[in-house]
Design a protein around this motif. Structure first.
Motif, PDB file in Angstrom:
ATOM      1  N   ILE A   1       0.837  -1.201   0.000  1.00 15.93           N
ATOM      2  CA  ILE A   1       0.000   0.000   0.000  1.00 15.93           C
ATOM      3  C   ILE A   1       0.876   1.257   0.000  1.00 15.93           C
TER       4      ILE A   1
ATOM      5  N   MET B   1       2.509   1.895  -3.424  1.00 18.33           N
ATOM      6  CA  MET B   1       1.573   2.454  -4.411  1.00 18.33           C
ATOM      7  C   MET B   1       1.312   3.932  -4.147  1.00 18.33           C
TER       8      MET B   1
ATOM      9  N   GLU C   1      -5.953   5.764   0.933  1.00 21.56           N
ATOM     10  CA  GLU C   1      -5.258   4.967   1.952  1.00 21.56           C
ATOM     11  C   GLU C   1      -6.253   4.391   2.951  1.00 21.56           C
TER      12      GLU C   1
ATOM     13  N   ILE D   1      -8.457   1.587   1.093  1.00 20.15           N
ATOM     14  CA  ILE D   1      -7.694   0.394   0.725  1.00 20.15           C
ATOM     15  C   ILE D   1      -7.208  -0.351   1.965  1.00 20.15           C
TER      16      ILE D   1
ATOM     17  N   ASN E   1      -2.761  -6.910  -4.213  1.00 20.72           N
ATOM     18  CA  ASN E   1      -1.946  -6.371  -5.305  1.00 20.72           C
ATOM     19  C   ASN E   1      -2.798  -6.076  -6.540  1.00 20.72           C
TER      20      ASN E   1
ATOM     21  N   LEU F   1      -4.624  -2.896  -5.795  1.00 17.11           N
ATOM     22  CA  LEU F   1      -3.727  -1.745  -5.860  1.00 17.11           C
ATOM     23  C   LEU F   1      -3.415  -1.337  -7.297  1.00 17.11           C
TER      24      LEU F   1
ATOM     25  N   GLU G   1      -4.408   2.353  -8.475  1.00 12.32           N
ATOM     26  CA  GLU G   1      -3.401   3.272  -9.014  1.00 12.32           C
ATOM     27  C   GLU G   1      -3.802   3.780 -10.386  1.00 12.32           C
TER      28      GLU G   1
END
Length: 476
Positions: A139, A142, A159, A162, A175, A178, A182
């Protein structure tokens, strides 16, 4: 608020209670699951404490301290080496502890004032043992990548969301989340990232001492999506066939299963699948390549295998945004999605607000073999760079789904992958000219360059006509 050591002590007490006599073999299922949960929580809490210790060791080993730094004083080149020596693990794991610890600890500004942790939500979750250090590191990494292009408010909200979601995910699942997060938080950074992946694609083939052929492939989402779809389509069909055979079984000893003929039962035409998943994929790749070399086998179950690109209608129209490919975790930028959607063998799914499906591509849009042969007659191969036909694909000039383009010769063209990229990425225009009552194979292909390549945008002839000076003059 409960201190980390107090939380750890409580977990240890609960673990001792759940352990029963300490004999794992005599535990009930419920007891074994309870111990597993407590051990997992304790491990996360220990890692949370360790990251704070690692961050402090790193702080006391700052380069400006020189030989007086903690790591140097204990005979280690770096704080990561010191921590790895103590744990007996990898320096990479030690670096992870340090990075997460530094992002999770309170900071001291140049003014001397205290400031909250750079990643407060991650810090709170790790300290409470809700997420692992590996999850926290992913995290933080990213968020650091998008720090310069996304506002602090949006980063903080991302943040929080997630980190909460991460408590219910495995690291692999996190992952994947993320990557998509992103892409949506920083869509401008997605296209260069996808372009970089495309530039790193490779296939290496070698032979080992035992005689095995080793194929090592690294494919970007655009190149890899058809490969994955084709191989998994074959494997899925084979597993489905085998599973259906196993479930039907034999209606009675010596009698064929329901739905199977006596010939099948006697010959074993549908045999129980004994190959591993890796072996199934290897055989599928071999079958695909044999088919591509001209094999007349027709049993490859690819008629219903498609690559679906999902994209919002706004992104499709503007060329800016994020799209996804079914079965591929890495998101792609809208420009790549638009380029893929122009391929007659890729099915676009265009989404409106609330993910409402506005348009589905249809398998009937693919050019037939006869149409492709006619395009080869007109274009000779790649209509732009003239690579041989086997290196080309038939593409719609007007997109079948977005523009209502038809699957006919006037709307088709043969291009290699590189030239297909060039047409879309650089803004070339293509037009086909054909006098009335003349067969489509007599048409002329023209490429109109973008202004930054030719300010006058003088059309350039393509296809076979490029090598006919008389027709060049007449058409010009």
């Amino acid at each position: 608020m409960q201190r980390p050591t107090e939380s750890l002590a409580a977990t240890l007490a609960a673990l001792a209670h759940a352990w029963d006599s300490g004999d794992v073999n005599s535990m009930t299922d419920a007891g074994l699951l309870s111990v597993n949960e407590k051990l997992s929580a304790m491990r996360r809490q220990l890692d949370g404490l360790h990251m704070r210790v690692a961050a402090e060791i790193s702080s006391r080993s700052r380069p400006e301290l020189g030989k007086e730094g903690l790591a140097r004083k204990t005979g280690h080149r770096s704080p990561a080496k010191l921590i790895a020596a103590a744990t007996g693990g990898h320096t990479g794991d030690a670096h992870r502890l340090i990075h997460v610890g530094e992002a999770s600890r309170e900071r001291t500004l140049l003014s001397g004032q205290s400031a909250p942790a750079q990643r407060p939500h991650v810090a709170a979750s790790v300290s409470r043992g809700l997420i692992s250090v590996c999850a926290a590191a992913a995290i933080v990494a990213m968020l650091n990548r998008i720090a310069m292009r996304v506002s602090a408010t949006l980063r903080d909200e991302a943040e929080r969301v997630i980190t909460t979601q991460a408590t219910r995910l495995t690291l692999d699942e996190l992952n994947a989340v993320l990557r998509r997060a992103e892409a949506h938080l920083d869509p401008d950074g997605l296209e260069p990232a996808v372009t970089e992946l495309h530039g790193e694609r490779s296939v290496k083939i070698r032979h080992d001492a035992s005689g095995m052929i080793l194929i090592d492939a690294r494919l970007d989402p655009e190149s890899g999506a058809p490969v994955v779809a084709a191989i998994e389509g074959i494997v899925t069909q084979q597993l489905r066939t085998s599973r259906g055979h196993n479930q039907r079984g034999m209606a009675a000893e010596g009698a064929p299963a329901h739905g199977a003929s006596e010939g099948q039962a006697e010959s074993g035409a549908i045999a129980e699948e004994t190959r591993s998943l890796a072996q199934l994929r290897a055989d599928a790749l071999s079958a695909l390549c044999a088919h591509g070399l001209g094999c007349d086998r027709s049993e490859l179950p690819l008629a219903t295998t498609t690559v679906v690109v999902r994209i919002a209608v706004e992104a499709l129209e503007s060329g800016s945004g994020v799209a996804t490919i079914d079965g591929i975790e890495q998101p792609i930028d809208a420009a790549t999605a638009r380029r893929m959607a122009a391929n007659g063998e890729i099915i676009p799914c265009v989404l409106g607000t609330d993910s409402e499906v506005l348009d589905w591509g249809r398998a009937k849009r693919n050019f037939t073999r006869s149409q492709r042969l006619a395009l080869v007659e007109r274009d000779g191969g790649c209509a732009f760079c003239h690579l041989p036909p086997q290196f080309t694909e038939a593409h719609h000039l007007k997109w079948w789904s977005r523009d209502g383009g038809t699957t006919n010769l006037d709307n088709g063209i043969l291009l290699c992958t590189a030239c297909h990229h060039r047409m879309h990425d650089e803004g070339w225009k293509i037009r086909i000219e054909r006098p009335p009552k003349v067969h489509p194979t007599a048409g002329t292909v023209w490429f109109v360059p973008p202004p930054h390549i030719d300010p006058g945008r003088t059309p350039r002839i393509g296809g076979r006509r490029r090598f006919d000076p008389q027709l060049w003059k007449l058409s010009a």
